[in-house]
Design an enzyme around this catalytic site. Structure first.
Site, PDB file in Angstrom:
ATOM      1  N   SER A  28     -29.001  17.170 -34.157  1.00  0.00           N
ATOM      2  CA  SER A  28     -29.852  17.775 -33.690  1.00  0.00           C
ATOM      3  C   SER A  28     -31.268  15.895 -34.166  1.00  0.00           C
ATOM      4  O   SER A  28     -31.216  15.308 -34.144  1.00  0.00           O
ATOM      5  CB  SER A  28     -30.557  19.039 -34.663  1.00  0.00           C
ATOM      6  OG  SER A  28     -31.437  18.581 -35.790  1.00  0.00           O
ATOM      7  N   THR A  60     -29.725  17.608 -27.092  1.00  0.00           N
ATOM      8  CA  THR A  60     -30.064  18.159 -28.238  1.00  0.00           C
ATOM      9  C   THR A  60     -31.093  18.986 -28.825  1.00  0.00           C
ATOM     10  O   THR A  60     -31.199  19.540 -27.789  1.00  0.00           O
ATOM     11  CB  THR A  60     -29.701  17.269 -29.387  1.00  0.00           C
ATOM     12  OG1 THR A  60     -29.440  16.988 -30.898  1.00  0.00           O
ATOM     13  CG2 THR A  60     -31.092  16.133 -29.815  1.00  0.00           C
ATOM     14  N   TYR A  61     -30.959  19.321 -30.026  1.00  0.00           N
ATOM     15  CA  TYR A  61     -31.325  20.777 -30.018  1.00  0.00           C
ATOM     16  C   TYR A  61     -32.871  20.066 -30.942  1.00  0.00           C
ATOM     17  O   TYR A  61     -31.957  18.984 -31.667  1.00  0.00           O
ATOM     18  CB  TYR A  61     -31.484  21.928 -30.222  1.00  0.00           C
ATOM     19  CG  TYR A  61     -29.947  21.822 -32.033  1.00  0.00           C
ATOM     20  CD1 TYR A  61     -31.321  22.403 -33.241  1.00  0.00           C
ATOM     21  CD2 TYR A  61     -29.106  21.727 -31.491  1.00  0.00           C
ATOM     22  CE1 TYR A  61     -30.415  21.669 -34.250  1.00  0.00           C
ATOM     23  CE2 TYR A  61     -28.326  21.050 -33.104  1.00  0.00           C
ATOM     24  CZ  TYR A  61     -29.248  21.545 -34.067  1.00  0.00           C
ATOM     25  OH  TYR A  61     -28.159  21.610 -35.045  1.00  0.00           O
ATOM     26  N   GLY A  76     -26.825  13.402 -36.926  1.00  0.00           N
ATOM     27  CA  GLY A  76     -25.268  13.121 -36.782  1.00  0.00           C
ATOM     28  C   GLY A  76     -25.234  12.422 -35.542  1.00  0.00           C
ATOM     29  O   GLY A  76     -25.778  11.322 -35.901  1.00  0.00           O
ATOM     30  N   ALA A  77     -24.615  12.456 -34.972  1.00  0.00           N
ATOM     31  CA  ALA A  77     -23.645  12.028 -33.416  1.00  0.00           C
ATOM     32  C   ALA A  77     -24.766  11.522 -32.963  1.00  0.00           C
ATOM     33  O   ALA A  77     -24.691   9.950 -32.058  1.00  0.00           O
ATOM     34  CB  ALA A  77     -23.323  12.625 -32.483  1.00  0.00           C
ATOM     35  N   ALA A  78     -25.956  11.611 -32.377  1.00  0.00           N
ATOM     36  CA  ALA A  78     -27.195  11.073 -31.822  1.00  0.00           C
ATOM     37  C   ALA A  78     -27.549  10.007 -32.902  1.00  0.00           C
ATOM     38  O   ALA A  78     -27.694   8.800 -31.878  1.00  0.00           O
ATOM     39  CB  ALA A  78     -28.041  11.609 -31.778  1.00  0.00           C
TER      40      ALA A  78
END
Length: 150
Positions: A28, A60-61, A76-78
């Site tokens: 997120s 994303t959120y 995370g991945a972001a």
């Protein structure tokens, strides 16, 4: 027959400074809740995040960080796509029936270099008959004066 809808950008945080990127977090984007409230963005809702610096774009959120901290942290991945110091635009959308688009307001939250609220622009969506009266062609981003950054 059901009325058609369009995806409408109802709120954005414009040119925020990314304060962190944590690849080990579950996922997120963490955002200062004062900025979320100004833009009308609720936690746990989907947003697009665009890097003005690199051109990267992700979905994303949102989760809320501490109030007043100015946090804009990709998790995370972001975190692989953004770095601390990047400029980013965070945009939120909603599905709106076509008949409800004219007159609908979109908010643009402007921040300083430390992600403190500077101003909120409200843009009213014109009807199709009123298109062409509010051209924003060539409109440039106005940097926040140094005096306002202190």
């Amino acid at each position: 027959m059901t009325e058609a809808t369009r995806l409408f950008m109802y709120g954005k945080i414009h040119r925020a400074t990314v304060t962190g990127a944590d690849v080990d977090y579950v996922g997120s984007i963490t955002v200062d809740p004062l900025l979320l409230a100004a833009a009308g963005i609720y936690p746990h809702t989907m947003v697009d995040v665009v890097s003005v610096t690199s051109g990267e774009r992700i979905q994303t959120y949102v989760i809320e960080g501490p109030a007043g901290g100015g946090d804009i942290c990709l998790n995370g991945a972001a975190a692989h796509k953004f770095r601390a110091g990047d400029l980013a635009i965070i945009m939120a959308y909603e599905q709106v029936p076509l008949s409800q688009l004219p007159g609908r307001v979109s908010r643009a939250v402007h921040v300083d270099g430390r992600n403190r609220l500077v101003s909120v622009d409200k843009h009213v969506t014109p009807s199709l008959d009123d298109l062409g009266r509010n051209s924003r062609l060539g409109e440039k981003y106005r940097s926040v004066p140094e005096a306002e950054k202190a």
